[in-house]
Scaffold this motif. Sequence first.
Motif, PDB file in Angstrom:
ATOM      1  N   GLY A   1     108.250  58.093  53.583  1.00 43.72           N
ATOM      2  CA  GLY A   1     108.458  59.504  53.872  1.00 43.72           C
ATOM      3  C   GLY A   1     108.924  60.321  52.689  1.00 43.72           C
ATOM      4  O   GLY A   1     109.217  61.515  52.835  1.00 43.72           O
ATOM      5  N   LEU A   2     109.000  59.731  51.507  1.00 44.67           N
ATOM      6  CA  LEU A   2     109.418  60.449  50.299  1.00 44.67           C
ATOM      7  C   LEU A   2     108.178  61.048  49.638  1.00 44.67           C
ATOM      8  O   LEU A   2     107.729  60.614  48.578  1.00 44.67           O
ATOM      9  CB  LEU A   2     110.146  59.488  49.356  1.00 44.67           C
ATOM     10  CG  LEU A   2     111.369  58.780  49.951  1.00 44.67           C
ATOM     11  CD1 LEU A   2     111.894  57.717  48.986  1.00 44.67           C
ATOM     12  CD2 LEU A   2     112.465  59.787  50.271  1.00 44.67           C
ATOM     13  N   LEU A   3     107.623  62.071  50.287  1.00 44.95           N
ATOM     14  CA  LEU A   3     106.301  62.548  49.883  1.00 44.95           C
ATOM     15  C   LEU A   3     106.304  63.200  48.506  1.00 44.95           C
ATOM     16  O   LEU A   3     105.368  63.014  47.724  1.00 44.95           O
ATOM     17  CB  LEU A   3     105.772  63.519  50.940  1.00 44.95           C
ATOM     18  CG  LEU A   3     105.592  62.932  52.349  1.00 44.95           C
ATOM     19  CD1 LEU A   3     104.967  63.971  53.279  1.00 44.95           C
ATOM     20  CD2 LEU A   3     104.738  61.678  52.312  1.00 44.95           C
ATOM     21  N   LEU A   4     107.324  63.982  48.206  1.00 49.34           N
ATOM     22  CA  LEU A   4     107.330  64.657  46.907  1.00 49.34           C
ATOM     23  C   LEU A   4     107.581  63.663  45.774  1.00 49.34           C
ATOM     24  O   LEU A   4     107.021  63.797  44.680  1.00 49.34           O
ATOM     25  CB  LEU A   4     108.378  65.767  46.905  1.00 49.34           C
ATOM     26  CG  LEU A   4     108.074  66.910  47.897  1.00 49.34           C
ATOM     27  CD1 LEU A   4     109.176  67.948  47.879  1.00 49.34           C
ATOM     28  CD2 LEU A   4     106.730  67.568  47.558  1.00 49.34           C
ATOM     29  N   HIS A   5     108.420  62.671  46.025  1.00 45.79           N
ATOM     30  CA  HIS A   5     108.575  61.587  45.051  1.00 45.79           C
ATOM     31  C   HIS A   5     107.232  60.886  44.825  1.00 45.79           C
ATOM     32  O   HIS A   5     106.870  60.542  43.692  1.00 45.79           O
ATOM     33  CB  HIS A   5     109.585  60.554  45.559  1.00 45.79           C
ATOM     34  CG  HIS A   5     111.011  60.926  45.300  1.00 45.79           C
ATOM     35  ND1 HIS A   5     111.521  61.089  44.050  1.00 45.79           N
ATOM     36  CD2 HIS A   5     112.037  61.174  46.161  1.00 45.79           C
ATOM     37  CE1 HIS A   5     112.808  61.403  44.117  1.00 45.79           C
ATOM     38  NE2 HIS A   5     113.142  61.467  45.397  1.00 45.79           N
ATOM     39  N   ALA A   6     106.509  60.655  45.923  1.00 48.40           N
ATOM     40  CA  ALA A   6     105.212  59.984  45.811  1.00 48.40           C
ATOM     41  C   ALA A   6     104.246  60.806  44.968  1.00 48.40           C
ATOM     42  O   ALA A   6     103.526  60.262  44.111  1.00 48.40           O
ATOM     43  CB  ALA A   6     104.636  59.743  47.202  1.00 48.40           C
ATOM     44  N   LEU A   7     104.215  62.114  45.186  1.00 44.48           N
ATOM     45  CA  LEU A   7     103.345  62.977  44.378  1.00 44.48           C
ATOM     46  C   LEU A   7     103.678  62.852  42.899  1.00 44.48           C
ATOM     47  O   LEU A   7     102.784  62.801  42.047  1.00 44.48           O
ATOM     48  CB  LEU A   7     103.504  64.438  44.813  1.00 44.48           C
ATOM     49  CG  LEU A   7     102.597  64.966  45.924  1.00 44.48           C
ATOM     50  CD1 LEU A   7     102.864  66.447  46.152  1.00 44.48           C
ATOM     51  CD2 LEU A   7     101.130  64.737  45.591  1.00 44.48           C
TER      52      LEU A   7
END
Length: 997
Positions: free
Chosen positions: A914-920
Motif C-alpha cells: 500500500g506504499l504507492l508513492l514509495h513504489a512510484l
Amino acid sequence: MLGPMLIKVGNRGAMSPGRLQSTLLGVLLYHANQPVSVDALTETMWGDRRDPRAGQKLQLHVHRLRNVFAEADRLTLGPAGYRLTVLDGELDAQRFASRLEEAREVAAEEPKVAVTLLRSALELWRGEPLGDVDVPVLTDWAHRLAELKLTALEALYEAELACDPNVAVTGELAELVRQHPLRERLHGLLMIALSRAGRQAEALQAYRTARDTLVDELGLEPGPQLRELHRRMLAGDAFEPSAGGGAATAPAQLPMDVLGFVGREAELEELDGLLVTEPGAVITAVAGTAGVGKTALAVRWAHRARERFPGGQLYVDLRGYGPEQPVTPEDALAGFLRALGLDGAAIPHDLDERAARFRSLTARSRMLVVLDNARTVEQVRPLLPGGSSCFVVVTSRNALAGLVAREGAHRLHLERLPNEDAHLLLQMLLDDRVDAEPEAARELVRRCARLPLALRIAAELVRSRPGRGLGRFADELAAQQAVLDVLDIDGDPHTAVRAVFSWSYRQLDPGTARTFRLLGLHPGHDVDEYATAALAGAGLRDTRRALQALRRAHLIDSSSDGRFRLHDLLRAYAAELAASTDSAAEREAALDRLVGCYLFTASKAMDVIARDDYARRPEPPRFDGETPSFTTYEHAWQWLDDERTNLVEISRHGGPAAVIHLSQTIWRYLDTGGYNDDAMTLHTRELDATRALGDECAEAKARRVLGATLSRLGCDGDAMGHLEWALAAFRRTGERAFEVATLSFLGCVYSKKGELDEGGRWFEQALTLTDADDGWYLHCAVTINHSRNLVALGRADEALSHLLTIIPLCRQKGAKHLECNALLCLSRVDLHAGRLDSASDHVQLGLTLAREAGFRTLESDALRMLGVVHVRRGNHEQALRLHKEATELARVVGDTELIAENLNSLAAAQAAAGLLLHALDHYGNALAVATDAGHRQEQASAHAGIGDVHDRLGEHGKAGEHWLRVLALYRGRNLLGAREAQEKLLHRGTTRAVRGR
C-alpha cells in the motif's frame, strides 16, 4: 555592480561609465587591491583589435577614471601594473556577500535576523549584475553573482518558513521553481510550503515534477536531500525547512588535522576573508616549494572552516609529484562521485561525462573541495565544481597560472616559515633543549631552511640521541649540506631538505637503509609489510623491525590498518638514493620480487574467492617470500580491496606477460566487485600487451573480459564487438572452453537487451559444444543461463527439465556457486507456477550456498526472490526488509541489471504493502537505471509497475501510457508481460490505442 555599473562619489549623483570605462573599472574591481598588468588590461579591453597605441589609449581611460574619484591615489601605477584601492563596504557586491554570510551564520538560531539581513542584501540588486559589460572574466563573475543571488533567495524563504510555518510564500516559490527548474533546494522549499499549507497532494506532486525534470534534463535522480524530504513527507514525519537544503549524509573526507601547527595566521585570515569578500565560487591555489607546509595549511584551514560547508568536504591527494603516477582526473572524479552517493555502475566512463555529473551534483550544495598536491592545471580543471556556493583549495608546487587566468583563481603563495615561527615549531618539538642552546637552535633552523618537514625530521633525530647537544647536530648537518651543495649546481634551496633526509638516513642501520631506498621504487601510493619484504628481499621479522625504525625517524607514515606510505619528497629522495646506491640489476630484481609477490598473493586470494572458475586462471609464478594466508572469503576480498590500486599500478612495471597474468587472475574479482574503472584500465592494458606479443589467443581472452566490463557499464554495442572478435579467434585457435564461455556471455548480453530469442540461439550453440561428462562445469553454467532465458520467454517447463538434470551434477561436484545459481533459477520456475513452498525451500538453500561461496551477486538475487515469496504470502514487513537488503547489496556489487531488477522488486513489494508513492519512486529509479544501461526487460517491468500504481491511484490515463510502453518494448512478442499489459489496456477501454500499436 549588481545591475548596470554605476559609480557614486560623495554627494554627487550616480554616473554610468561608458563601455570601455566599465570594462576597465570592472577588471580593476575584480582584482581589487591587487595590481593588474598593462598587458592584461589592454588585452581585455581591445582583444585582437589592439594597435601600437593601445598603451596610450589605456593611459587616457585611466586618467578619465581617476578624475571620477575624489581621491587621486585611488588608482595607482606600480611596477606590476595598475591597482585600484577599494575599502570595506564600498562595493555593493561585497556588501551583498557579507550580509549573506552573516545571515548564514545566524539562520539556525535567529531566523528573524537572517530574514532582515537577507532582505537588505537582496535590496542592493538593480538588475543583471555587470549588465553592460561583456568580457569573459567579468561575465563569469556576473554569473557567479547571479548564482549567489539565487542562494540568497533560497536562504530567505528557508528562514521565513522557519519564522512562520504558515507564511504565504508558495506563489513566489512556484515562480522561482518555474524559472530555475534544476535547483533542488527550491523544489524542496516549495514542497515544505505546500505541505504546511495543508496541500499534501500538491507537495507530493511537486516532488514528482522535480524528479521528472531532473531525469529528463540531466539524466539524474534527485539528490539525497530531496529524496529524504520526500520520504519523511510520505511517512508523516515532522520536518524543518532546512531539510530542503541540508545534506543528508554529507561527505567528510578531510585528513586528520595537523598536530604541532604554528604560524600562518596571515594566510589563514586571507582564506577566511575570501569566504566573505569573494562572490560566488572561490578557487584558491596555494602554491609553494616542496615541504613548505601547503597541505598542512590547507587541512588546518579546512578543519577551521568546515562548519561553513554543510554540504560536506571532499579531499583527494592528486600525487602530482614523486616517482609514482599522479592520480588521473577520471579516478579522482570516480572517488568524488562515490562519496556523493552514486553507485559504482552509475558512474560514467567518459571523463567529460564524469566532470559534468560532478558539476551537477555539487551545484546544489555549499561544499569544500580540497585538491592536494596537484601537478598541472589539466589535472585540476575537470575536478572543479559547478556551483557558485562551493569553495576549492588547490595545493601545488606549480603556480597554476592557467587556473588564475581562466578560472579567476586566487593565488596564495606560501613562503617558508618566518624565523620566529620556525623557532617556535622547533621549540614545540624539542621542549627545553631549544632554550638550553638558543644559538644552536637558530643554526638548526637556518640549516633546515625554515621548512616544516625538514624541522620535524631533524627534531626526531635529535630526540633519538638525548646525550648529544644541538650544536653538534647543527655542525653535522652543515657538513652534510656542504657535500650536497657541490652536487646541487642550480642552488636549489631544497638542498636543506635533502641534507636533513641524508642526515637522518645516515643514522639507519644498513638493512633499514636498504629498505628505505627500495621503498622509493614502489609504484603505488601505500604498501604493507609483505610487499615491503618482497622489495627488500628480506624476512618478515626483519622487515617489521625496519618499518618501525623508519616510522620512528619520521621517514615513513603508518596508518591504523597496518599500511605505510612516504611523503612525496621522501619517496623522491629514496628513489634517488636507490638509483645512486643500488645497481640497475638490484633495482630490477627488487621490482621483479614485488611483481612476483603481488601475482602470487592475488592468485592465492582468487583461489579462495573463485575456486571453480570456468576461465582457468594461469598458474601463479614461483615466489619464495612470505605472503598472507587467506582462510576466509572476507580476508581474501579485503586484501584485494586494499591492494587493488597497487595491483593495477604494478601492471605498468611487470612487462606484457605480467599484465596478462594479472588480468587473467583477478578479472572476476573486478567484475564481481563492480570496479569498472580499474577493470577497464587493466584489461585495456592487457589488450595492448597481447597485441605487442602478437598472441591471438591471449588477445581474445583480453577482449572477452573487456567485453564483460563494457557490458557492466551498459555499453553493450562495444561489448558485443569485443566478444564477437574473441569468439572468432577462439574458433580459429581451437580454444573450445573459451568459445563456449564467450557464446554464453553473448547470450546473456542479448537476453539483457530484451532480445530473448537471439539470446536463446547463442545459448543453444554453446550447449551443442558441451556435455555433462566432458566439460561439466561449462555445461552447467550455460544450462543455467539458458534456463533463465527460457523462464523469461515463458517456457518454464523446458527450464525445469534442464535444471533438474544439472542440479544433482553440481551437488556431486561440490560446485556450490553453480548449485546456488541453479537453485535460484529453479525458484524462478516455482514462482512462475505459483509453488510458493517449493520456491521458498529452493531460495533458502540457494541463499545459504551463496553466502558460503561468497558470491554477493547471487546472495542479492536470493534475498530478492525470498522477498518475492513473502510478498506473495502477504508478509509485507518481512518482504520489504529483504528487498531493501537485497537492493543495498546489489548497489555494492554494482551490476546495473541486478540493481534494476532489485529496484523493480522493491517497488512491487511497496505497492503490495500500500506504499504507492514509495513504489512510484523506486519504479522510477529502476527505469532510470535500466534505460541508461539498455536493459529492455527491466524497462518493461518498471513501466508495467508504474502503470499499475497509477491505475490504483485512479490516474487511468497515465496508467495506459505506461502499459503501452510495455507493449512497445516487447515489440509485438506474445510474452507474459506483453499479454498482461494488453489485457489491462483492454479492461480500461483503451482498445483503440492497443490496435494502433
